[in-house]
Scaffold this motif. Structure first.
Motif, PDB file in Angstrom:
ATOM      1  N   PHE A  55       0.814  -1.224   0.000  1.00 61.51           N
ATOM      2  CA  PHE A  55       0.000   0.000   0.000  1.00 61.51           C
ATOM      3  C   PHE A  55       0.845   1.269   0.000  1.00 61.51           C
ATOM      4  N   GLY A  56       2.038   1.188   0.587  1.00 59.78           N
ATOM      5  CA  GLY A  56       2.843   2.391   0.732  1.00 59.78           C
ATOM      6  C   GLY A  56       3.829   2.631  -0.386  1.00 59.78           C
ATOM      7  N   GLN A  57       4.153   1.580  -1.175  1.00 60.02           N
ATOM      8  CA  GLN A  57       5.120   1.750  -2.250  1.00 60.02           C
ATOM      9  C   GLN A  57       4.429   1.566  -3.591  1.00 60.02           C
ATOM     10  N   THR A  58       4.966   2.218  -4.577  1.00 61.09           N
ATOM     11  CA  THR A  58       4.446   2.122  -5.937  1.00 61.09           C
ATOM     12  C   THR A  58       5.506   1.504  -6.837  1.00 61.09           C
ATOM     13  N   GLY A  59       5.089   1.117  -8.014  1.00 59.38           N
ATOM     14  CA  GLY A  59       6.032   0.577  -8.974  1.00 59.38           C
ATOM     15  C   GLY A  59       6.339  -0.882  -8.732  1.00 59.38           C
ATOM     16  N   VAL A  60       7.585  -1.256  -9.049  1.00 62.01           N
ATOM     17  CA  VAL A  60       7.993  -2.655  -8.995  1.00 62.01           C
ATOM     18  C   VAL A  60       7.987  -3.179  -7.564  1.00 62.01           C
ATOM     19  N   ALA A  61       8.497  -2.427  -6.607  1.00 59.89           N
ATOM     20  CA  ALA A  61       8.572  -2.888  -5.227  1.00 59.89           C
ATOM     21  C   ALA A  61       7.181  -3.164  -4.659  1.00 59.89           C
ATOM     22  N   GLU A  63       4.461  -3.950  -6.353  1.00 60.84           N
ATOM     23  CA  GLU A  63       3.854  -5.102  -7.014  1.00 60.84           C
ATOM     24  C   GLU A  63       4.461  -6.409  -6.520  1.00 60.84           C
ATOM     25  N   LEU A  64       5.770  -6.427  -6.274  1.00 64.88           N
ATOM     26  CA  LEU A  64       6.398  -7.635  -5.717  1.00 64.88           C
ATOM     27  C   LEU A  64       5.816  -7.961  -4.342  1.00 64.88           C
ATOM     28  N   ALA A  65       5.641  -6.940  -3.527  1.00 64.09           N
ATOM     29  CA  ALA A  65       5.053  -7.166  -2.200  1.00 64.09           C
ATOM     30  C   ALA A  65       3.624  -7.684  -2.321  1.00 64.09           C
ATOM     31  N   GLN A  66       2.872  -7.177  -3.279  1.00 61.27           N
ATOM     32  CA  GLN A  66       1.493  -7.630  -3.471  1.00 61.27           C
ATOM     33  C   GLN A  66       1.454  -9.086  -3.923  1.00 61.27           C
ATOM     34  N   LEU A  67       2.394  -9.476  -4.794  1.00 65.43           N
ATOM     35  CA  LEU A  67       2.444 -10.865  -5.244  1.00 65.43           C
ATOM     36  C   LEU A  67       2.763 -11.811  -4.086  1.00 65.43           C
ATOM     37  N   ARG A  68       3.733 -11.469  -3.276  1.00 66.51           N
ATOM     38  CA  ARG A  68       4.087 -12.302  -2.126  1.00 66.51           C
ATOM     39  C   ARG A  68       2.932 -12.404  -1.131  1.00 66.51           C
ATOM     40  N   LEU A  69       2.274 -11.285  -0.881  1.00 68.39           N
ATOM     41  CA  LEU A  69       1.165 -11.289   0.066  1.00 68.39           C
ATOM     42  C   LEU A  69       0.002 -12.147  -0.444  1.00 68.39           C
ATOM     43  N   SER A  70      -0.313 -12.031  -1.717  1.00 72.30           N
ATOM     44  CA  SER A  70      -1.384 -12.839  -2.302  1.00 72.30           C
ATOM     45  C   SER A  70      -1.051 -14.330  -2.233  1.00 72.30           C
ATOM     46  N   LEU A  71       0.200 -14.671  -2.545  1.00 67.82           N
ATOM     47  CA  LEU A  71       0.620 -16.062  -2.515  1.00 67.82           C
ATOM     48  C   LEU A  71       0.542 -16.633  -1.105  1.00 67.82           C
ATOM     49  N   ARG A  72       1.078 -15.920  -0.136  1.00 66.85           N
ATOM     50  CA  ARG A  72       1.116 -16.420   1.234  1.00 66.85           C
ATOM     51  C   ARG A  72      -0.288 -16.535   1.826  1.00 66.85           C
ATOM     52  N   THR A  73      -1.154 -15.573   1.536  1.00 63.84           N
ATOM     53  CA  THR A  73      -2.512 -15.605   2.078  1.00 63.84           C
ATOM     54  C   THR A  73      -3.300 -16.791   1.545  1.00 63.84           C
TER      55      THR A  73
END
Length: 261
Positions: A55-61, A63-73
């Motif tokens: 939520f706090g970062q934009t761009g590549v960083a 999106e990578l965090a969003q992918l990891r969070l979706s996978l782990r959840t």
């Protein structure tokens, strides 16, 4: 005397060994509890960090965090659902095996994303994003399919159990009210007898009330109108119900058969 000393020595050694064994078991159990607590705290911190980055970062960083969070959840929710259902449904054990194989791919993907988070070349990371998205979608879709199927199966079994239970309760309720049918038959017979007596008695046709002590019609042949046994008042008595304390109805669900239907 020597034998007594030997026995006491052996008892002392046995008590010491037992104390050491109990101490080791307690220490291992405590260590496992501490490890579980540490793992849970670490996962909580990582998930919180990933949410903050997504939520706090934009761009590549971001999106990578969003992918990891979706996978782990997705993987964690599926794991909890399968482990909770496998205790009652033997068919989910095969699903657990499939999930273990899927978890290997999920851990590999999570490690790849973590390495790219530390990659200084943002252009290289951006070029890897389409493949990472595709792999994440594949794994999360498979995990979600297993989780939804397990939940649908559990809900279907619950609905079948409830329908069967409702039918059994309706049958039992009808059996408990069996006296209503006997009372209705008695009232019909009484009305017929009164009607016949009022019509034939005054006319002197000889068809009045039966003589005292005379057997009722059909009694000599063993025929009765009701399956209930007549009591002292002549009214049919309720059939003795079985003692409810002799039958137990466990609330726990029985283990489901190992089928996939």
């Amino acid at each position: 005397m020597e034998a007594l000393i030997t026995i006491l020595a052996l008892l002392f050694v046995a008590f010491v060994a037992l104390g050491v064994y109990a101490t080791v078991k307690v220490a291992k159990a405590a260590k496992r509890g501490v490890d579980r607590t540490i793992d849970h705290a670490r996962r909580t911190v990582e998930d919180t960090t990933l949410r903050a980055k997504s939520f706090g970062q934009t761009g590549v960083a971001g999106e990578l965090a969003q992918l990891r969070l979706s996978l782990r959840t997705s993987m964690r929710a599926t794991q909890e659902a399968l482990h909770a259902g496998a205790a009652e449904d033997a068919s989910l054990r095969e699903s657990l095996d499939l999930f273990q194989r899927l978890s290997a791919h999920g851990r590999e993907l999570d490690e790849d994303i973590k390495r790219l988070e530390r990659e200084p070349d943002r252009a290289h990371v951006a070029s890897q994003l389409p493949d990472l998205r595709h792999r994440t979608q594949q794994i999360t879709h498979s995990a979600d399919a297993l989780r939804f199927a397990a939940r649908d199966r559990a809900r279907r079994f619950a609905e079948d159990d409830l329908s069967s239970l409702s039918a059994q309760i309706d049958m039992e309720a009808g059996a408990l009210r069996h006296w209503t049918r006997a009372d209705g038959v008695d009232e019909a017979l009484e009305n017929q007898v009164h009607g016949a007596g009022g019509a034939a008695g005054p006319a002197g046709s000889g068809q009045g009330w039966p003589a005292a002590g005379a057997p009722a019609a059909g009694a000599e042949h063993g025929q009765t109108w009701s399956g209930a046994e007549a009591g002292p008042s002549g009214r049919p008595q309720a059939i003795n119900a079985p003692d409810p304390r002799g039958t137990t109805y466990p609330w726990e669900k029985s283990t489901r058969p190992e089928t996939t239907s």
